[in-house]
Design an enzyme around this catalytic site. Structure first.
Site, PDB file in Angstrom:
ATOM      1  N   ASP A   1      -8.505  15.143   8.799  1.00 24.49           N
ATOM      2  CA  ASP A   1      -7.450  14.212   8.407  1.00 24.49           C
ATOM      3  C   ASP A   1      -8.013  12.918   7.839  1.00 24.49           C
ATOM      4  OD1 ASP A   1      -4.706  15.375   9.632  1.00 24.49           O
ATOM      5  OD2 ASP A   1      -6.385  15.843  10.968  1.00 24.49           O
TER       6      ASP A   1
ATOM      7  N   ASP B   1     -14.870  15.700   9.230  1.00 24.92           N
ATOM      8  CA  ASP B   1     -13.563  15.517   9.826  1.00 24.92           C
ATOM      9  C   ASP B   1     -12.526  16.021   8.817  1.00 24.92           C
ATOM     10  OD1 ASP B   1     -11.432  14.336  11.451  1.00 24.92           O
ATOM     11  OD2 ASP B   1     -11.381  12.757   9.932  1.00 24.92           O
TER      12      ASP B   1
END
Length: 285
Positions: free
Chosen positions: A84, A82
């Site tokens: 963020d 991922d």
């Protein structure tokens, strides 16, 4: 049952902590992995021992991981991440909102979505992006240059994984403006995210095309893994929010990085205090 070792890590790891965890896990030996990590050999891994070890580690800020003896990084084929709050230190949409003057409103929705309180990620993203309407597109570059930083250990994890032959995927519910820059900067093999609509130099408050949500993250990982001859057994995946859970479920080494409780509870591995490169200590050379 196959032999497992217990790898423990902390920036302030000390001999007493190593000794206590070795006793708790009934380990048959200790291998020091530098100043901040140790491998406790042939650990007892029944469910109650695992529960006690995990609870002790969380209480004392020590990351704990039961890993198969003899596991090697080169046995894996895919590393998926991922963006963020996992690869990078910020939630990009919150920082764009900061430039636009609506950060509290956007951040509140972001937090609720990451905790799993808002079940429809696509709807939560549309609500947040709508609040950005009218923001100059230059805000994206401002966030990238002024706010965005790689989380500790990111470059070492990626470079070491690539040197071992793994392909690296970045898959994000964030925005392509940032994932593409990171893909080029870090030499990643593939990156996917959402595209913000821009007209006349300003954000319209809309996202182009389908929203990249939890199902899309999973689909991208599966397609990437298939293209690189990887099964879940050959896959490492890292994430921090509820939107990552389906992707994490498709990886043998599913890692909750500085994650929300809902994610830590549903993943076998967690990095709460070690950097991203803490993953590397799980594998033997």
């Amino acid at each position: 049952m196959p032999t497992h070792h217990l790898v423990i890590q902390s920036p302030s790891l000390n001999a007493a902590q190593v000794e206590q965890l070795a006793a708790l896990a009934n380990a048959q030996g200790v291998v020091q992995l530098g100043a901040t990590a140790a491998r406790l050999l042939d650990a007892d891994q029944d469910a109650e021992v695992r529960r006690q070890v995990t609870a002790w580690g969380e209480q004392h800020s020590v990351d704990t991981a039961f890993v198969p003896a003899g596991a090697r990084l080169a046995q894996c084929k895919v590393l998926a991440m991922d963006m963020d709050s996992t690869l990078i230190n910020i939630e990009c949409i919150d920082e764009i909102a900061g430039v636009a003057g609506v950060k509290p409103q956007v951040a509140e929705i972001t937090e609720a979505a990451m905790r799993g309180e808002i079940k429809d990620f696509a709807e939560s993203l549309r609500r947040r992006v709508a609040l950005l309407a009218g923001t100059p597109a230059s805000a994206l570059e401002q966030v990238y240059s002024e706010k965005l930083r790689l989380n500790p250990g990111a470059e070492r994890l990626i470079a070491t994984a690539q040197a071992a032959g793994l392909k690296v995927l970045l898959v994000s519910g964030g925005f392509t403006f940032f994932t593409e820059r990171l893909r080029e900067r870090l030499g990643l093999d593939s990156a996917h995210a959402n595209t913000l609509e821009v007209r006349d130099g300003v954000l319209t408050g809309k996202v182009l095309g389908d929203i990249l949500d939890a199902d899309a993250k999973l689909a991208h990982l599966r397609a990437f893994a298939q293209a690189n001859g990887a099964t879940p057994e050959h896959t490492i995946a890292l994430g921090d929010g509820a939107n990552d859970l389906k992707m994490l479920g498709a990886a043998r080494y599913a890692v909750a990085y500085r994650a929300k409780p809902i994610v830590r509870q549903q993943t076998p591995y967690a990095l709460n205090v070690a950097g991203l490169d803490g993953v590397l200590n799980w594998f033997e050379s």
